[in-house]
Design an enzyme around this catalytic site. Structure first.
Site, PDB file in Angstrom:
ATOM      1  N   CYS A 111       0.821  -1.210   0.000  1.00 36.64           N
ATOM      2  CA  CYS A 111       0.000   0.000   0.000  1.00 36.64           C
ATOM      3  C   CYS A 111       0.858   1.264   0.000  1.00 36.64           C
ATOM      4  O   CYS A 111       1.556   1.543  -0.964  1.00 36.64           O
ATOM      5  CB  CYS A 111      -0.966  -0.063   1.182  1.00 36.64           C
ATOM      6  N   HIS A 112       0.827   2.047   1.073  1.00 35.62           N
ATOM      7  CA  HIS A 112       1.659   3.251   1.193  1.00 35.62           C
ATOM      8  C   HIS A 112       3.037   2.938   1.779  1.00 35.62           C
ATOM      9  O   HIS A 112       3.865   3.826   1.907  1.00 35.62           O
ATOM     10  CB  HIS A 112       0.972   4.300   2.086  1.00 35.62           C
TER      11      HIS A 112
END
Length: 187
Positions: A111-112
């Site tokens: 994800c991030h």
């Protein structure tokens, strides 16, 4: 399935991690026989998130200041918004991450989570994926961003979002089983 027996894996996280992206990979690693430890700049407990809502709190096993990266065989970084933003702003976290690349140890980020890799200076020339909103950051750091559920590049495993966790876990365990990747060393 005890593939990772005798492997010790650091899960680097701070407040604001996406709960599924820590909890599910940790469970998969534990079930594969690894010893996992949550490493964090904070001591005590850190706050998980379920998207924008608070989730559960998780116990920190080792405070980052006390963690020795040489004690670990692999590194996993969950996403969320606040977690990677805190980690990429923490010099000790970036130094911790760089160790894994310098020593050719496998790393997984979802994800991030690649934000932390960008600030650690270890993505240039690699092909990775991430949450789509940070693809410009990934490209600006010199990496090739692709929109795929899981990408493996010389021991670095990346995925986009919680829906990708089954594929992420499978490839993460494979790479952690393989151990050191000589080509993993950062540029």
């Amino acid at each position: 399935m005890q593939k990772l027996t005798d492997k010790k894996i650091a899960i680097l996280a701070a407040d604001g991690f996406e709960q599924a992206e820590l909890e599910e990979p940790k469970k998969a690693l534990d079930e594969a026989g690894a010893k996992t430890e949550i490493v964090s700049p904070e001591s005590g407990k850190i706050q998980g998130m379920r998207h924008a809502d608070k989730g559960d709190k998780f116990r920190v096993d080792v405070k980052l200041d006390d963690a020795k990266p040489e004690d670990y065989d692999g590194l996993m970084i969950p996403g969320g918004l606040m977690n990677p933003d805190t980690l990429r702003s923490t010099p000790a976290a970036l130094k911790f991450v760089r160790h894994f690349f310098e020593k050719g140890k496998p790393v997984a980020a979802i994800c991030h989570g690649p934000w932390v890799l960008i600030d650690a200076g270890v993505v240039k020339g690699r092909t990775i994926t991430s949450w789509p909103a940070i693809q410009t950051d990934v490209r600006n750091a010199g990496a090739n961003w692709v929109d795929e559920e899981v990408v493996v590049d010389n021991g670095l495993v990346t995925s986009r979002k919680p829906d990708d966790i089954p594929a992420f876990n499978k490839k993460m365990i494979e790479e952690f089983c393989e151990g050191k990747h000589p080509a993993q060393a950062a540029g």
